[in-house]
Design an enzyme around this catalytic site. Structure first.
Site, PDB file in Angstrom:
ATOM      1  N   PRO A 238       5.624   4.770  11.898  1.00 26.88           N
ATOM      2  CA  PRO A 238       5.427   3.381  11.481  1.00 26.88           C
ATOM      3  C   PRO A 238       6.368   3.056  10.323  1.00 26.88           C
ATOM      4  CG  PRO A 238       3.455   4.730  11.115  1.00 26.88           C
ATOM      5  CD  PRO A 238       4.531   5.661  11.492  1.00 26.88           C
ATOM      6  N   ASP A 412       8.318   6.142   6.160  1.00 29.90           N
ATOM      7  CA  ASP A 412       7.184   6.392   7.040  1.00 29.90           C
ATOM      8  C   ASP A 412       5.926   5.948   6.296  1.00 29.90           C
ATOM      9  OD1 ASP A 412       5.108   7.509   8.492  1.00 29.90           O
ATOM     10  OD2 ASP A 412       6.227   9.338   8.981  1.00 29.90           O
ATOM     11  N   HIS A 413       5.316   4.889   6.784  1.00 27.84           N
ATOM     12  CA  HIS A 413       4.184   4.292   6.068  1.00 27.84           C
ATOM     13  C   HIS A 413       2.940   5.193   6.082  1.00 27.84           C
ATOM     14  CE1 HIS A 413       2.149   1.338   3.895  1.00 27.84           C
ATOM     15  NE2 HIS A 413       2.219   0.293   4.696  1.00 27.84           N
ATOM     16  N   ARG A 414       2.969   6.250   6.910  1.00 31.02           N
ATOM     17  CA  ARG A 414       1.839   7.178   6.899  1.00 31.02           C
ATOM     18  C   ARG A 414       1.860   8.017   5.629  1.00 31.02           C
ATOM     19  NH1 ARG A 414       3.119  10.198  12.376  1.00 31.02           N
ATOM     20  NH2 ARG A 414       5.109  10.160  11.312  1.00 31.02           N
ATOM     21  N   ILE A 416       4.116   7.061   2.757  1.00 30.89           N
ATOM     22  CA  ILE A 416       4.551   6.278   1.598  1.00 30.89           C
ATOM     23  C   ILE A 416       3.972   4.864   1.688  1.00 30.89           C
ATOM     24  CG2 ILE A 416       6.614   5.280   0.486  1.00 30.89           C
ATOM     25  CD1 ILE A 416       8.075   7.863   1.643  1.00 30.89           C
TER      26      ILE A 416
END
Ligand code: CAO
Length: 440
Positions: A238, A412-414, A416
């Site tokens: 993501p 990577d929004h998982r 950060i």
């Protein structure tokens, strides 16, 4: 004596490659270490050298062929005498062709093996006959008669043991001969994978030539693999991209001022080299950007290796500069220059492109105001750099001309969060604007 040349273990996790060029022909004399073929893998393009001195007896590959590690690509006739017992080329062929001799020489044990082979053939023929009798709906055009299929008895046996229909296996040997590896590879294809192949093949493109002239270009391995990697990244990570810009007027003046000094030490002080230095320090300050995600754990790396995207005629390559934080600006400049040159001249080794924790992609030399780079897994972030341009900027009430560099960070929004992304990039911008910000 005939000696086989096999595809060596090129690098970790590299199992196959494509023959980019065949550098010798049958009948050519070759010496030890002489490059025989050029092979492209997802990690790099490299040469496969000859291990022997001799004459090329057989070339089993051509440009564009996909080959696997351990696959025999050539046979070299050396002057060394055949001492017997040593592994010769094409053991499967010997098993069939030299059977009577082998029987005499190797006695009963071999005889049994031969008998087994003959029985295998008999069994295959019977099977073929039985299938015909049963009237199984095997299309005669697409399915070959089992006895006509070029495969040694040992290979047929492996196919039976693995529950593989030998008629379905595509042979990679000379004249389409099926090897044990072909059978294993066929067996290894998961049904899911086979099922996925179908819709792709069925997706038909329109005939573009009805609207105008067209031409086709075979996609090179590096570009194909980049396509696979970015698709995987895009589908699984993501992504968020955060943008910022920094006043790089002072840093650019510094770069120009020190360029002569750097040149005396054999270095070209580039924008990317400066950013490497600053980014290394940012990764130390923001460890999550230097991490990887492993299921429900984050792996923090306590070393700072940064990849730099290099635009090459073969496609995008990402050499890695190791231990950035232990190197001076001059060292980084020299190393970056060397690695970028190697990448462009196809001389980069797979090792030199592994182990990166973060990547910098600087498109500023070409142009653009902003872009959204794609994270290179298993990394979790990538810095994008666009073209610095002079802009009118207010300093209080005063309007001045400042050189502004646009930057972006995709992450990577998982791993950060948005605020982390904003802080990370702001810190880099602050340091570009005022290197003393490092002290904060
Ligand atoms: N803004 C303005 N000018 C820039 C700049 C920027 N962000 N980055 C570089 N430049 C200028 C340099 O100053 C240099 O100009 P001068 O010759 O006048 O000094 C010129 O552009 C060329 O720079 P360079 O390429 O020699 O040096 P570099 O270290 O800045 O870049 C490298 C090295 C390897 C990053 C670059 O050559 C390259 O290949 N970039 C493409 C990366 C890429 O393909 N990314 C996409 C990946 S995703 O598909």
């Amino acid at each position: 004596m005939k000696k086989e040349i096999k595809v060596p273990d090129i690098a970790e996790n590299v199992e196959k490659g494509t023959i980019a060029a065949v550098l010798v022909s049958e009948g050519d004399k070759v010496s030890v270490d002489q490059p025989l073929v050029e092979i492209e893998t997802d990690k790099a393009s490299t040469d496969i050298p000859s291990e022997f001195e001799g004459v090329v007896a057989e070339v089993r590959v051509k440009e564009g062929d996909e080959v696997k590690v351990n696959q025999v690509i050539m046979v070299i006739e050396t002057e060394e005498e055949d001492k017997g017992g040593e592994k010769e080329s094409e053991p499967e062929e010997k098993e069939e062709e030299e059977a009577p001799k082998a029987e005499k020489e190797k006695g009963k044990e071999k005889q049994t093996a031969e008998k087994g082979g003959a029985e295998d053939e008999k069994e295959d023929k019977e099977k073929a006959g039985a299938e015909e009798k049963e009237g199984k709906d095997k299309k005669p055009d697409s399915k070959r008669n089992l006895s006509e299929i070029p495969a040694a008895p040992s290979v047929r046996r492996i196919a039976r043991e693995m529950d593989v229909d030998i008629a379905d296996v595509k042979g990679s040997g000379p004249g389409g001969r099926i090897t044990a590896d072909d059978v294993k590879e066929h067996a290894g294809k998961a049904p899911k994978e086979k099922a996925e192949e179908k819709p792709e093949a069925e997706e038909k493109l329109p005939d573009f030539s009805q609207w105008g002239p067209v031409s086709r270009e075979k996609i090179k391995t590096i570009r194909r693999l980049t396509a696979e990697n970015v698709s995987k990244s895009w589908q699984n990570i993501p992504h968020v991209t955060h943008f910022d810009e920094a006043d790089t007027t002072n840093l650019e003046n510094f770069r120009k001022q020190y360029q002569k000094k750097a040149e005396k030490q054999g270095a070209k002080l580039t924008v990317t080299a400066l950013l490497l230095k600053i980014t290394g320090l940012a990764l130390q300050k923001f460890p999550r950007f230097n991490a990887s995600l492993d299921n429900d754990e984050i792996i923090y790396k306590h070393f700072f290796n940064i990849g730099v995207a290099v635009d090459t005629p073969q496609g995008l390559l990402v050499p890695v500069i190791r231990d950035v934080n232990s190197k001076s600006l001059i060292q980084l400049s020299i190393e970056l220059d060397e690695l970028a040159k190697k990448a462009r001249e196809k001389k980069i080794s797979p090792d030199e492109m592994q182990g990166g924790n973060f990547t910098i992609s600087n498109l500023g030399g070409i142009g653009g105001t902003a872009f959204t780079p794609i994270v290179l897994p298993p990394q979790v972030a990538i810095l994008g750099v666009s073209r610095a341009v002079y802009k009118p900027v207010y300093d209080g009430d005063e309007l001045g001309k400042r050189l502004i560099i646009p930057l972006s960070v995709s992450y990577d929004h998982r791993v950060i969060d948005g605020a982390d992304g904003a802080r990370f990039l702001r810190w880099i911008c602050d340091v570009i604007e005022d290197p003393f910000a490092i002290l904060q």
